[in-house]
Design a protein around this motif. Structure first.
Motif, PDB file in Angstrom:
ATOM      1  N   UNK A 193       6.169   2.440  -1.553  1.00 38.28           N
ATOM      2  CA  UNK A 193       5.285   1.724  -1.135  1.00 38.28           C
ATOM      3  C   UNK A 193       5.723   0.921   0.260  1.00 38.28           C
ATOM      4  N   UNK A 194       4.822   0.646   1.129  1.00 36.21           N
ATOM      5  CA  UNK A 194       5.110  -0.357   2.293  1.00 36.21           C
ATOM      6  C   UNK A 194       4.274  -1.450   2.154  1.00 36.21           C
ATOM      7  N   UNK A 195       4.981  -2.677   2.425  1.00 37.46           N
ATOM      8  CA  UNK A 195       4.312  -4.035   2.422  1.00 37.46           C
ATOM      9  C   UNK A 195       4.506  -4.719   3.585  1.00 37.46           C
ATOM     10  N   UNK A 196       3.418  -5.288   3.979  1.00 43.22           N
ATOM     11  CA  UNK A 196       3.775  -6.336   5.240  1.00 43.22           C
ATOM     12  C   UNK A 196       3.805  -7.605   4.567  1.00 43.22           C
ATOM     13  N   UNK A 197       4.764  -8.404   5.194  1.00 44.29           N
ATOM     14  CA  UNK A 197       4.798  -9.721   4.606  1.00 44.29           C
ATOM     15  C   UNK A 197       4.156 -10.775   5.770  1.00 44.29           C
ATOM     16  N   UNK A 210       0.640  -1.128  -0.009  1.00 46.67           N
ATOM     17  CA  UNK A 210      -0.062  -0.015   0.156  1.00 46.67           C
ATOM     18  C   UNK A 210       0.897   1.485   0.084  1.00 46.67           C
ATOM     19  N   UNK A 211       0.240   2.221  -0.522  1.00 46.97           N
ATOM     20  CA  UNK A 211       0.935   3.468  -0.380  1.00 46.97           C
ATOM     21  C   UNK A 211       0.341   4.470   0.441  1.00 46.97           C
ATOM     22  N   UNK A 212       0.552   5.609   0.816  1.00 43.68           N
ATOM     23  CA  UNK A 212       0.000   6.631   1.553  1.00 43.68           C
ATOM     24  C   UNK A 212      -1.144   7.432   0.774  1.00 43.68           C
TER      25      UNK A 212
END
Length: 67
Positions: free
Chosen positions: A24-28, A11-13
């Motif tokens: 973008x930041x992602x959660x694994x 997702x991005x801000x």
């Protein structure tokens, strides 16, 4: 940097709007956090352990990284 890992929810801000000039930041699934360049995803992904990511977020919120 590593190639894009499997199972990341990216997702991005919401402040980015429709522009692709952001990260973008992602959660694994493992709880790690990933960061990538929206415009140049071929450059790979940076991975952070959950504790390191939380320390970064806390520092931003506390103003410790303000210039």
């Amino acid at each position: 940097m590593i190639p894009e890992p499997d199972g990341v929810m990216w997702h991005k801000s919401s402040y980015s709007g429709s522009a692709n000039n952001c990260v973008e930041r992602g959660i694994l699934p493992t709880g790690r956090h990933a960061v990538r360049d929206t415009e140049d995803r071929a450059r790979g992904t940076l991975l952070f352990e959950a504790s390191a990511w939380q320390a970064f977020v806390d520092a931003v919120r506390d103003g410790e990284l303000d210039g």
